[in-house]
Design a protein around this motif. Structure first.
Motif, PDB file in Angstrom:
ATOM      1  N   CYS A   1       5.865  -0.637   0.249  1.00 26.91           N
ATOM      2  CA  CYS A   1       5.028   0.353   0.902  1.00 26.91           C
ATOM      3  C   CYS A   1       5.819   0.981   2.071  1.00 26.91           C
ATOM      4  O   CYS A   1       6.699   0.355   2.653  1.00 26.91           O
ATOM      5  CB  CYS A   1       3.755  -0.310   1.430  1.00 26.91           C
ATOM      6  SG  CYS A   1       2.613   0.867   2.206  1.00 26.91           S
TER       7      CYS A   1
ATOM      8  N   ASP B   1       4.671   1.590   4.904  1.00 26.61           N
ATOM      9  CA  ASP B   1       4.097   1.105   6.161  1.00 26.61           C
ATOM     10  C   ASP B   1       5.188   0.687   7.150  1.00 26.61           C
ATOM     11  O   ASP B   1       6.084  -0.091   6.814  1.00 26.61           O
ATOM     12  CB  ASP B   1       3.179  -0.092   5.844  1.00 26.61           C
ATOM     13  CG  ASP B   1       2.289  -0.450   7.021  1.00 26.61           C
ATOM     14  OD1 ASP B   1       2.823  -0.741   8.116  1.00 26.61           O
ATOM     15  OD2 ASP B   1       1.058  -0.453   6.849  1.00 26.61           O
TER      16      ASP B   1
ATOM     17  N   GLY C   1       1.646   2.664  -0.455  1.00 25.25           N
ATOM     18  CA  GLY C   1       0.895   1.926  -1.467  1.00 25.25           C
ATOM     19  C   GLY C   1       1.767   1.289  -2.531  1.00 25.25           C
ATOM     20  O   GLY C   1       1.263   0.768  -3.521  1.00 25.25           O
TER      21      GLY C   1
ATOM     22  N   HIS D   1       1.626  -5.583   0.728  1.00 27.29           N
ATOM     23  CA  HIS D   1       1.365  -6.278   1.985  1.00 27.29           C
ATOM     24  C   HIS D   1      -0.127  -6.319   2.294  1.00 27.29           C
ATOM     25  O   HIS D   1      -0.918  -5.559   1.729  1.00 27.29           O
ATOM     26  CB  HIS D   1       2.121  -5.598   3.128  1.00 27.29           C
ATOM     27  CG  HIS D   1       1.632  -4.208   3.431  1.00 27.29           C
ATOM     28  ND1 HIS D   1       0.721  -3.933   4.435  1.00 27.29           N
ATOM     29  CD2 HIS D   1       1.921  -3.017   2.862  1.00 27.29           C
ATOM     30  CE1 HIS D   1       0.496  -2.619   4.463  1.00 27.29           C
ATOM     31  NE2 HIS D   1       1.201  -2.050   3.529  1.00 27.29           N
TER      32      HIS D   1
ATOM     33  N   CYS E   1      -3.156  -3.119   3.599  1.00 25.77           N
ATOM     34  CA  CYS E   1      -2.451  -1.867   3.272  1.00 25.77           C
ATOM     35  C   CYS E   1      -3.399  -0.679   3.454  1.00 25.77           C
ATOM     36  O   CYS E   1      -4.493  -0.650   2.891  1.00 25.77           O
ATOM     37  CB  CYS E   1      -1.933  -1.925   1.835  1.00 25.77           C
ATOM     38  SG  CYS E   1      -1.071  -0.416   1.318  1.00 25.77           S
ATOM     39  N   GLY E   2      -2.952   0.295   4.220  1.00 26.31           N
ATOM     40  CA  GLY E   2      -3.792   1.463   4.488  1.00 26.31           C
ATOM     41  C   GLY E   2      -4.082   2.279   3.238  1.00 26.31           C
ATOM     42  O   GLY E   2      -5.186   2.791   3.057  1.00 26.31           O
TER      43      GLY E   2
HETATM   44 ZN   LIG Z   1       0.749  -0.214   2.703  1.00 24.81          ZN
END
Ligand SMILES: [Zn+2]
Length: 255
Positions: free
Chosen positions: A106, A108, A131, A159, A162-163
Protein backbone atom coordinates in the motif's frame (compact mmCIF):
# COMPACT_ATOMS: atom_id res chain seq x y z
CA UNK A 1 -13.57 -20.05 -2.17
CA UNK A 2 -11.49 -19.06 0.76
CA UNK A 3 -10.79 -22.01 3.01
CA UNK A 4 -8.53 -20.69 5.67
CA UNK A 5 -6.19 -17.88 6.50
CA UNK A 6 -3.73 -17.76 9.30
CA UNK A 7 -0.90 -15.50 10.12
CA UNK A 8 2.26 -16.42 11.92
CA UNK A 9 4.77 -14.18 13.49
CA UNK A 10 7.67 -12.74 11.61
CA UNK A 11 9.84 -15.07 13.62
CA UNK A 12 8.26 -18.03 11.86
CA UNK A 13 7.99 -19.11 8.29
CA UNK A 14 5.10 -19.35 5.96
CA UNK A 15 3.86 -22.12 3.78
CA UNK A 16 4.73 -21.81 0.17
CA UNK A 17 1.96 -20.75 -2.13
CA UNK A 18 2.30 -22.85 -5.22
CA UNK A 19 0.10 -22.15 -8.13
CA UNK A 20 -2.35 -24.33 -9.86
CA UNK A 21 -4.75 -21.81 -11.28
CA UNK A 22 -5.36 -19.65 -8.26
CA UNK A 23 -4.60 -21.03 -4.91
CA UNK A 24 -3.17 -24.49 -4.45
CA UNK A 25 -0.98 -24.73 -1.40
CA UNK A 26 1.97 -27.00 -0.93
CA UNK A 27 5.17 -26.79 0.99
CA UNK A 28 8.41 -28.13 -0.44
CA UNK A 29 10.29 -27.45 2.75
CA UNK A 30 10.62 -29.65 5.80
CA UNK A 31 7.79 -28.95 8.20
CA UNK A 32 6.87 -29.53 11.78
CA UNK A 33 3.42 -29.42 13.31
CA UNK A 34 2.38 -26.39 15.31
CA UNK A 35 0.22 -27.11 18.33
CA UNK A 36 -1.25 -23.70 18.91
CA UNK A 37 -3.79 -23.56 16.12
CA UNK A 38 -6.91 -25.64 15.82
CA UNK A 39 -6.61 -26.49 12.19
CA UNK A 40 -3.41 -28.12 11.10
CA UNK A 41 -1.04 -25.27 10.60
CA UNK A 42 2.50 -26.12 9.82
CA UNK A 43 5.61 -24.16 10.44
CA UNK A 44 8.63 -24.58 8.27
CA UNK A 45 12.03 -25.31 9.65
CA UNK A 46 14.65 -23.56 7.61
CA UNK A 47 18.23 -22.90 8.53
CA UNK A 48 18.94 -19.19 8.56
CA UNK A 49 21.02 -18.30 5.52
CA UNK A 50 24.37 -16.67 5.90
CA UNK A 51 24.01 -13.47 3.97
CA UNK A 52 26.69 -11.02 2.98
CA UNK A 53 25.64 -7.59 1.86
CA UNK A 54 25.76 -7.39 -1.89
CA UNK A 55 25.42 -11.14 -2.30
CA UNK A 56 22.94 -12.25 -4.96
CA UNK A 57 20.04 -14.11 -3.33
CA UNK A 58 18.35 -16.69 -5.56
CA UNK A 59 16.47 -18.75 -2.96
CA UNK A 60 12.90 -17.71 -2.00
CA UNK A 61 13.47 -19.12 1.47
CA UNK A 62 16.65 -17.13 1.97
CA UNK A 63 14.93 -14.00 0.70
CA UNK A 64 12.06 -14.44 3.15
CA UNK A 65 14.48 -15.05 5.97
CA UNK A 66 16.18 -11.75 5.17
CA UNK A 67 12.86 -9.96 5.38
CA UNK A 68 12.03 -11.62 8.68
CA UNK A 69 15.39 -10.67 10.13
CA UNK A 70 15.07 -7.14 8.80
CA UNK A 71 11.66 -6.65 10.37
CA UNK A 72 13.01 -8.07 13.60
CA UNK A 73 15.75 -5.45 13.60
CA UNK A 74 13.18 -2.74 12.84
CA UNK A 75 10.92 -3.68 15.74
CA UNK A 76 13.85 -4.00 18.13
CA UNK A 77 15.33 -0.66 17.11
CA UNK A 78 18.59 -2.28 16.06
CA UNK A 79 18.52 -1.37 12.39
CA UNK A 80 21.66 -1.64 10.29
CA UNK A 81 23.51 1.39 9.01
CA UNK A 82 22.87 1.86 5.30
CA UNK A 83 25.54 2.46 2.72
CA UNK A 84 24.15 5.39 0.75
CA UNK A 85 27.55 6.49 -0.48
CA UNK A 86 28.55 7.39 -4.00
CA UNK A 87 30.61 4.22 -4.02
CA UNK A 88 27.56 2.08 -3.34
CA UNK A 89 25.40 3.97 -5.82
CA UNK A 90 28.11 3.63 -8.46
CA UNK A 91 28.41 -0.07 -7.73
CA UNK A 92 24.69 -0.53 -8.32
CA UNK A 93 25.06 1.18 -11.68
CA UNK A 94 28.20 -0.64 -12.72
CA UNK A 95 27.11 -4.11 -11.60
CA UNK A 96 23.37 -3.65 -11.92
CA UNK A 97 20.65 -4.16 -9.36
CA UNK A 98 19.98 -7.54 -7.78
CA UNK A 99 17.02 -7.04 -5.43
CA UNK A 100 16.00 -10.20 -3.58
CA UNK A 101 12.31 -9.44 -3.09
CA UNK A 102 9.45 -7.69 -4.81
CA UNK A 103 7.17 -5.93 -2.37
CA UNK A 104 3.74 -4.90 -3.60
CA UNK A 105 2.53 -2.68 -0.81
CA UNK A 106 0.00 0.00 0.00
CA UNK A 107 1.10 3.59 -0.59
CA UNK A 108 0.34 4.44 3.04
CA UNK A 109 3.12 6.65 4.40
CA UNK A 110 3.25 4.56 7.56
CA UNK A 111 4.19 1.42 5.62
CA UNK A 112 7.48 2.06 3.81
CA UNK A 113 8.89 -1.39 2.95
CA UNK A 114 12.55 -0.44 3.02
CA UNK A 115 12.22 0.97 6.53
CA UNK A 116 10.03 -1.63 8.20
CA UNK A 117 12.08 -4.42 6.62
CA UNK A 118 15.39 -2.65 7.30
CA UNK A 119 16.74 -2.94 3.77
CA UNK A 120 18.99 -0.65 1.77
CA UNK A 121 19.68 0.53 -1.77
CA UNK A 122 19.30 -2.26 -4.29
CA UNK A 123 17.65 -4.74 -1.90
CA UNK A 124 13.92 -4.44 -2.67
CA UNK A 125 11.96 -3.94 -5.86
CA UNK A 126 8.94 -2.05 -4.56
CA UNK A 127 5.57 -1.53 -6.24
CA UNK A 128 3.29 0.74 -4.26
CA UNK A 129 -0.36 1.53 -4.85
CA UNK A 130 -3.11 2.53 -2.46
CA UNK A 131 -4.86 -0.54 -1.11
CA UNK A 132 -2.14 -2.81 -2.57
CA UNK A 133 -4.47 -3.61 -5.43
CA UNK A 134 -3.33 -5.29 -8.61
CA UNK A 135 -3.93 -4.27 -12.19
CA UNK A 136 -1.98 -5.31 -15.30
CA UNK A 137 0.42 -2.44 -14.66
CA UNK A 138 1.42 -3.82 -11.25
CA UNK A 139 1.63 -7.35 -12.64
CA UNK A 140 3.94 -6.07 -15.37
CA UNK A 141 6.24 -4.52 -12.80
CA UNK A 142 6.37 -7.78 -10.87
CA UNK A 143 6.95 -9.79 -14.04
CA UNK A 144 9.85 -7.52 -14.93
CA UNK A 145 11.47 -8.07 -11.55
CA UNK A 146 11.02 -11.83 -11.74
CA UNK A 147 11.97 -12.32 -15.35
CA UNK A 148 14.70 -9.73 -15.86
CA UNK A 149 16.12 -9.24 -12.36
CA UNK A 150 15.66 -12.85 -11.20
CA UNK A 151 13.96 -11.80 -7.98
CA UNK A 152 13.00 -15.00 -6.10
CA UNK A 153 10.31 -13.69 -3.74
CA UNK A 154 7.12 -11.70 -4.33
CA UNK A 155 5.30 -10.34 -1.29
CA UNK A 156 1.88 -8.68 -1.28
CA UNK A 157 2.02 -6.48 1.79
CA UNK A 158 -1.20 -5.17 3.29
CA UNK A 159 -1.57 -3.49 6.63
CA UNK A 160 -3.92 -2.86 9.51
CA UNK A 161 -6.34 0.06 9.37
CA UNK A 162 -5.84 0.57 5.66
CA UNK A 163 -7.57 3.75 4.53
CA UNK A 164 -8.38 2.39 1.09
CA UNK A 165 -9.97 -0.73 2.54
CA UNK A 166 -11.85 1.33 5.11
CA UNK A 167 -13.20 3.59 2.34
CA UNK A 168 -14.34 0.54 0.38
CA UNK A 169 -16.13 -0.76 3.47
CA UNK A 170 -17.78 2.55 4.28
CA UNK A 171 -18.90 3.25 0.72
CA UNK A 172 -20.07 6.72 -0.22
CA UNK A 173 -19.10 8.99 -3.06
CA UNK A 174 -15.50 9.27 -4.19
CA UNK A 175 -14.19 11.58 -6.86
CA UNK A 176 -11.68 11.15 -9.63
CA UNK A 177 -9.98 7.80 -10.05
CA UNK A 178 -10.20 6.84 -6.38
CA UNK A 179 -13.24 4.76 -7.23
CA UNK A 180 -11.11 2.65 -9.57
CA UNK A 181 -9.03 1.60 -6.59
CA UNK A 182 -12.05 0.94 -4.40
CA UNK A 183 -13.68 -1.14 -7.13
CA UNK A 184 -10.71 -3.49 -6.84
CA UNK A 185 -11.29 -3.87 -3.10
CA UNK A 186 -15.09 -4.09 -2.98
CA UNK A 187 -15.31 -7.79 -3.95
CA UNK A 188 -13.20 -8.59 -0.89
CA UNK A 189 -15.49 -6.46 1.26
CA UNK A 190 -18.52 -8.35 -0.05
CA UNK A 191 -16.88 -11.66 0.82
CA UNK A 192 -16.04 -10.38 4.29
CA UNK A 193 -19.61 -9.20 4.88
CA UNK A 194 -20.94 -12.63 3.93
CA UNK A 195 -18.77 -14.12 6.64
CA UNK A 196 -20.65 -12.03 9.20
CA UNK A 197 -17.80 -9.74 10.12
CA UNK A 198 -18.76 -6.27 11.33
CA UNK A 199 -17.02 -3.10 12.46
CA UNK A 200 -13.26 -3.24 12.71
CA UNK A 201 -13.30 -6.97 12.08
CA UNK A 202 -14.99 -6.32 8.76
CA UNK A 203 -12.25 -3.90 7.75
CA UNK A 204 -9.45 -6.28 8.73
CA UNK A 205 -11.11 -9.31 7.16
CA UNK A 206 -11.67 -7.31 3.99
CA UNK A 207 -8.00 -6.33 4.08
CA UNK A 208 -6.95 -9.98 4.46
CA UNK A 209 -9.14 -11.02 1.55
CA UNK A 210 -7.84 -8.12 -0.50
CA UNK A 211 -4.31 -9.44 -0.03
CA UNK A 212 -5.48 -12.84 -1.17
CA UNK A 213 -7.16 -11.32 -4.18
CA UNK A 214 -3.94 -9.58 -5.14
CA UNK A 215 -2.09 -12.89 -4.87
CA UNK A 216 -4.73 -14.46 -7.06
CA UNK A 217 -4.37 -11.78 -9.71
CA UNK A 218 -0.58 -12.05 -9.68
CA UNK A 219 -0.79 -15.83 -9.87
CA UNK A 220 -2.58 -15.60 -13.22
CA UNK A 221 0.60 -14.37 -14.87
CA UNK A 222 2.21 -17.13 -16.98
CA UNK A 223 5.62 -15.73 -16.07
CA UNK A 224 4.85 -16.01 -12.37
CA UNK A 225 3.30 -19.45 -12.77
CA UNK A 226 6.36 -20.70 -14.60
CA UNK A 227 8.68 -19.42 -11.89
CA UNK A 228 6.61 -20.91 -9.08
CA UNK A 229 6.26 -24.28 -10.74
CA UNK A 230 10.03 -24.35 -11.24
CA UNK A 231 10.37 -23.46 -7.53
CA UNK A 232 12.48 -20.49 -8.52
CA UNK A 233 10.09 -17.99 -6.97
CA UNK A 234 7.52 -17.80 -4.21
CA UNK A 235 4.60 -15.44 -3.93
CA UNK A 236 3.17 -14.83 -0.51
CA UNK A 237 0.96 -12.44 1.43
CA UNK A 238 1.87 -10.47 4.51
CA UNK A 239 0.24 -7.93 6.78
CA UNK A 240 1.84 -5.15 8.77
CA UNK A 241 0.79 -4.17 12.28
CA UNK A 242 0.95 -0.39 12.41
CA UNK A 243 1.68 0.14 16.08
CA UNK A 244 3.73 -2.95 16.88
CA UNK A 245 5.70 -2.65 13.64
CA UNK A 246 5.54 -6.39 13.06
CA UNK A 247 5.11 -7.88 9.62
CA UNK A 248 3.25 -11.18 9.68
CA UNK A 249 3.42 -13.56 6.77
CA UNK A 250 0.31 -15.25 5.54
CA UNK A 251 0.40 -18.89 6.39
CA UNK A 252 -2.42 -20.57 4.55
CA UNK A 253 -4.20 -19.45 1.49
CA UNK A 254 -6.72 -20.87 -0.88
CA UNK A 255 -9.30 -19.45 -3.22
ZN1 LIG B 1 -3.39 1.13 3.02
Amino acid sequence: MRKSLFFISAASFSLVFLLNGCGTLTSPIKEKQSANVGNQVTQQVVAAPVYKRGEIISSPEAAQQLLIEGNRRFTSGNTLSKDLSLTRRSDLIKNGQHPFAVILSCSDSRVPPELLLDQALGDLFVVRVAGNVVSPVEVGSIEYAVEHLNVPLVVVLGHEECGAVTAAVQGGENHGSIEDILDKIKPSVSKARKSGAIGKDLIEKSSDLNIQNALCEISKSPIIQEGVKAKQIRIIGAKYDLDEGVLKFMNDYSI
